[in-house]
Design a protein around this motif. Sequence first.
Motif, PDB file in Angstrom:
ATOM      1  N   TRP A 266      69.131  26.703  94.800  1.00 38.13           N
ATOM      2  CA  TRP A 266      69.593  25.333  95.027  1.00 38.13           C
ATOM      3  C   TRP A 266      69.696  25.148  96.536  1.00 38.13           C
ATOM      4  CZ3 TRP A 266      71.641  22.236  90.771  1.00 38.13           C
ATOM      5  CH2 TRP A 266      71.477  22.853  89.516  1.00 38.13           C
ATOM      6  N   LEU A 267      68.748  24.452  97.121  1.00 37.51           N
ATOM      7  CA  LEU A 267      68.666  24.320  98.577  1.00 37.51           C
ATOM      8  C   LEU A 267      69.483  23.124  99.053  1.00 37.51           C
ATOM      9  CD1 LEU A 267      67.333  25.192 101.286  1.00 37.51           C
ATOM     10  CD2 LEU A 267      65.508  23.544 100.752  1.00 37.51           C
ATOM     11  N   TYR A 268      70.436  23.390  99.938  1.00 31.99           N
ATOM     12  CA  TYR A 268      71.207  22.305 100.537  1.00 31.99           C
ATOM     13  C   TYR A 268      70.334  21.505 101.498  1.00 31.99           C
ATOM     14  CZ  TYR A 268      75.838  23.640  98.844  1.00 31.99           C
ATOM     15  OH  TYR A 268      76.929  23.901  98.061  1.00 31.99           O
TER      16      TYR A 268
ATOM     17  N   ALA B 169      61.452  20.808 106.689  1.00 34.98           N
ATOM     18  CA  ALA B 169      61.989  21.691 105.657  1.00 34.98           C
ATOM     19  C   ALA B 169      61.197  21.604 104.366  1.00 34.98           C
ATOM     20  CB  ALA B 169      63.461  21.341 105.394  1.00 34.98           C
ATOM     21  N   ASP B 170      60.002  21.025 104.441  1.00 40.77           N
ATOM     22  CA  ASP B 170      59.252  20.781 103.213  1.00 40.77           C
ATOM     23  C   ASP B 170      58.872  22.062 102.488  1.00 40.77           C
ATOM     24  OD1 ASP B 170      59.400  18.089 103.234  1.00 40.77           O
ATOM     25  OD2 ASP B 170      57.456  17.735 104.177  1.00 40.77           O
ATOM     26  N   GLY B 171      58.552  23.147 103.230  1.00 41.22           N
ATOM     27  CA  GLY B 171      58.171  24.386 102.564  1.00 41.22           C
ATOM     28  C   GLY B 171      59.291  24.944 101.719  1.00 41.22           C
ATOM     29  N   ALA B 172      60.481  24.991 102.277  1.00 39.92           N
ATOM     30  CA  ALA B 172      61.633  25.466 101.523  1.00 39.92           C
ATOM     31  C   ALA B 172      61.940  24.538 100.362  1.00 39.92           C
ATOM     32  CB  ALA B 172      62.851  25.581 102.441  1.00 39.92           C
ATOM     33  N   ALA B 173      61.806  23.230 100.578  1.00 44.05           N
ATOM     34  CA  ALA B 173      62.110  22.258  99.530  1.00 44.05           C
ATOM     35  C   ALA B 173      61.158  22.404  98.359  1.00 44.05           C
ATOM     36  CB  ALA B 173      62.049  20.841 100.099  1.00 44.05           C
TER      37      ALA B 173
ATOM     38  N   ALA C 105      65.962  23.405  92.966  1.00 41.92           N
ATOM     39  CA  ALA C 105      66.723  22.165  93.052  1.00 41.92           C
ATOM     40  C   ALA C 105      67.060  21.877  94.500  1.00 41.92           C
ATOM     41  CB  ALA C 105      68.009  22.253  92.219  1.00 41.92           C
ATOM     42  N   LEU C 106      67.156  20.604  94.820  1.00 42.67           N
ATOM     43  CA  LEU C 106      67.617  20.168  96.131  1.00 42.67           C
ATOM     44  C   LEU C 106      68.996  19.547  95.958  1.00 42.67           C
ATOM     45  CD1 LEU C 106      64.399  18.415  97.494  1.00 42.67           C
ATOM     46  CD2 LEU C 106      65.095  20.804  97.760  1.00 42.67           C
TER      47      LEU C 106
ATOM     48  N   GLY D 147      74.949  10.750 105.765  1.00 40.51           N
ATOM     49  CA  GLY D 147      74.957   9.416 106.349  1.00 40.51           C
ATOM     50  C   GLY D 147      74.892   8.311 105.316  1.00 40.51           C
ATOM     51  N   ASP D 148      74.111   7.297 105.612  1.00 42.43           N
ATOM     52  CA  ASP D 148      74.042   6.073 104.817  1.00 42.43           C
ATOM     53  C   ASP D 148      73.637   6.357 103.374  1.00 42.43           C
ATOM     54  OD1 ASP D 148      73.789   3.390 104.033  1.00 42.43           O
ATOM     55  OD2 ASP D 148      71.663   3.419 104.552  1.00 42.43           O
ATOM     56  N   PRO D 149      74.506   6.077 102.381  1.00 42.71           N
ATOM     57  CA  PRO D 149      74.169   6.360 100.989  1.00 42.71           C
ATOM     58  C   PRO D 149      72.947   5.605 100.495  1.00 42.71           C
ATOM     59  CG  PRO D 149      76.527   6.007 101.214  1.00 42.71           C
ATOM     60  CD  PRO D 149      75.897   5.617 102.512  1.00 42.71           C
ATOM     61  N   ALA D 150      72.747   4.386 100.992  1.00 44.06           N
ATOM     62  CA  ALA D 150      71.581   3.611 100.552  1.00 44.06           C
ATOM     63  C   ALA D 150      70.282   4.311 100.948  1.00 44.06           C
ATOM     64  CB  ALA D 150      71.641   2.200 101.139  1.00 44.06           C
ATOM     65  N   GLY D 151      70.250   4.856 102.177  1.00 43.85           N
ATOM     66  CA  GLY D 151      69.069   5.595 102.600  1.00 43.85           C
ATOM     67  C   GLY D 151      68.889   6.873 101.819  1.00 43.85           C
ATOM     68  N   VAL D 152      69.987   7.508 101.468  1.00 42.06           N
ATOM     69  CA  VAL D 152      69.922   8.724 100.668  1.00 42.06           C
ATOM     70  C   VAL D 152      69.363   8.418  99.287  1.00 42.06           C
ATOM     71  CG1 VAL D 152      71.301  10.523  99.563  1.00 42.06           C
ATOM     72  CG2 VAL D 152      71.771   9.877 101.920  1.00 42.06           C
ATOM     73  N   ARG D 153      69.778   7.319  98.702  1.00 39.43           N
ATOM     74  CA  ARG D 153      69.272   6.965  97.377  1.00 39.43           C
ATOM     75  C   ARG D 153      67.754   6.773  97.398  1.00 39.43           C
ATOM     76  NH1 ARG D 153      71.695   2.473  93.192  1.00 39.43           N
ATOM     77  NH2 ARG D 153      69.997   2.513  91.701  1.00 39.43           N
ATOM     78  N   SER D 154      67.254   6.125  98.431  1.00 42.96           N
ATOM     79  CA  SER D 154      65.801   5.942  98.546  1.00 42.96           C
ATOM     80  C   SER D 154      65.103   7.288  98.674  1.00 42.96           C
ATOM     81  CB  SER D 154      65.487   5.073  99.772  1.00 42.96           C
ATOM     82  OG  SER D 154      66.035   3.789  99.622  1.00 42.96           O
ATOM     83  N   TRP D 155      65.709   8.199  99.443  1.00 43.80           N
ATOM     84  CA  TRP D 155      65.109   9.519  99.606  1.00 43.80           C
ATOM     85  C   TRP D 155      65.121  10.280  98.289  1.00 43.80           C
ATOM     86  CZ3 TRP D 155      66.656  14.522  98.860  1.00 43.80           C
ATOM     87  CH2 TRP D 155      65.823  15.505  99.396  1.00 43.80           C
ATOM     88  N   ILE D 156      66.222  10.206  97.555  1.00 42.91           N
ATOM     89  CA  ILE D 156      66.322  10.883  96.261  1.00 42.91           C
ATOM     90  C   ILE D 156      65.216  10.408  95.325  1.00 42.91           C
ATOM     91  CG2 ILE D 156      67.703  11.041  94.146  1.00 42.91           C
ATOM     92  CD1 ILE D 156      70.196  11.127  95.936  1.00 42.91           C
ATOM     93  N   GLU D 157      65.011   9.114  95.276  1.00 45.12           N
ATOM     94  CA  GLU D 157      63.989   8.569  94.378  1.00 45.12           C
ATOM     95  C   GLU D 157      62.601   9.012  94.805  1.00 45.12           C
ATOM     96  OE1 GLU D 157      64.896   4.439  94.573  1.00 45.12           O
ATOM     97  OE2 GLU D 157      66.527   4.580  93.092  1.00 45.12           O
ATOM     98  N   ALA D 158      62.352   9.032  96.110  1.00 45.45           N
ATOM     99  CA  ALA D 158      61.039   9.475  96.595  1.00 45.45           C
ATOM    100  C   ALA D 158      60.847  10.968  96.362  1.00 45.45           C
ATOM    101  CB  ALA D 158      60.898   9.149  98.080  1.00 45.45           C
ATOM    102  N   ALA D 159      61.875  11.764  96.644  1.00 46.96           N
ATOM    103  CA  ALA D 159      61.769  13.219  96.467  1.00 46.96           C
ATOM    104  C   ALA D 159      61.579  13.574  95.010  1.00 46.96           C
ATOM    105  CB  ALA D 159      63.010  13.902  97.026  1.00 46.96           C
ATOM    106  N   SER D 160      62.283  12.902  94.128  1.00 49.07           N
ATOM    107  CA  SER D 160      62.150  13.176  92.707  1.00 49.07           C
ATOM    108  C   SER D 160      60.738  12.872  92.229  1.00 49.07           C
ATOM    109  CB  SER D 160      63.157  12.341  91.920  1.00 49.07           C
ATOM    110  OG  SER D 160      63.007  12.564  90.535  1.00 49.07           O
TER     111      SER D 160
END
Length: 228
Positions: free
Chosen positions: A4-6, A18-22, A27-28, A36-49
């Motif tokens: 589970w990578l922080y 950090a893409d290689g480790a990811a 799990a990430l 930081g900004d939760p709205a930006g994090v949500r967009s990243w979560i959706e893209a990463a998933s």
Amino acid sequence: MRSWLYVPDVREVGAGRADGAAEAADALVVDLERAGDPAGVRSWIEAASGRRAGAGRPAVWARLAGGEAGHRAVRDVVSPALSGICVAAESANELAALGTVVAEAEEAVGLRVGSVAVIARLASAAAVLQAAEIARAPRVARLQLAEGPLIRQLRVEPGRDERELLWARSMVVLAGAAAGLRPPLAAACPAGTDCEPSATALRRLGFGGRTCLDGEQVRVANRVFANA
């Protein structure tokens, strides 16, 4: 689910640093206390998933602060792309209150209530002593022992064999097994150290994986916990 990578800063992965480790991690875990900004994090979560779905990887998890700050973040990050949340808790009542907030967020985005799982982080002596009750709280999929805060509170000085932590670790394994949960997650080892001896000891003790800070720790966890 071995590694589970922080992800303390989603910009690190987004920029490719950090893409290689990811990609190697099972799990990430996005740390919303630092990201930081939760709205930006949500967009990243959706893209990463979306990127990881093709590789058969689970969706991203989010690590929340406790209390009201965590409740506010839930409303910002719950989406179909989020597999679950990691949150520190000292009682089953705390998790029940959080579950109400998560259910409202699930309904708001059209998810079935109960879709978002919880990893309960035990970060204090009180939490470890309540491990059995916490393990049986709704939504809890597994436990995680947060050893850094616990070590500071107990004022113990772990030696090379870390036997000073054996009792707390065993309590978490026992509580999770009694509740029918998946084997618990172990804490990450310090950066820059040889993680294999401690990972092997944790697997033998009953842990099913561990959190990681970098790509080398991910590789060790994937190898050691392969059959956990």
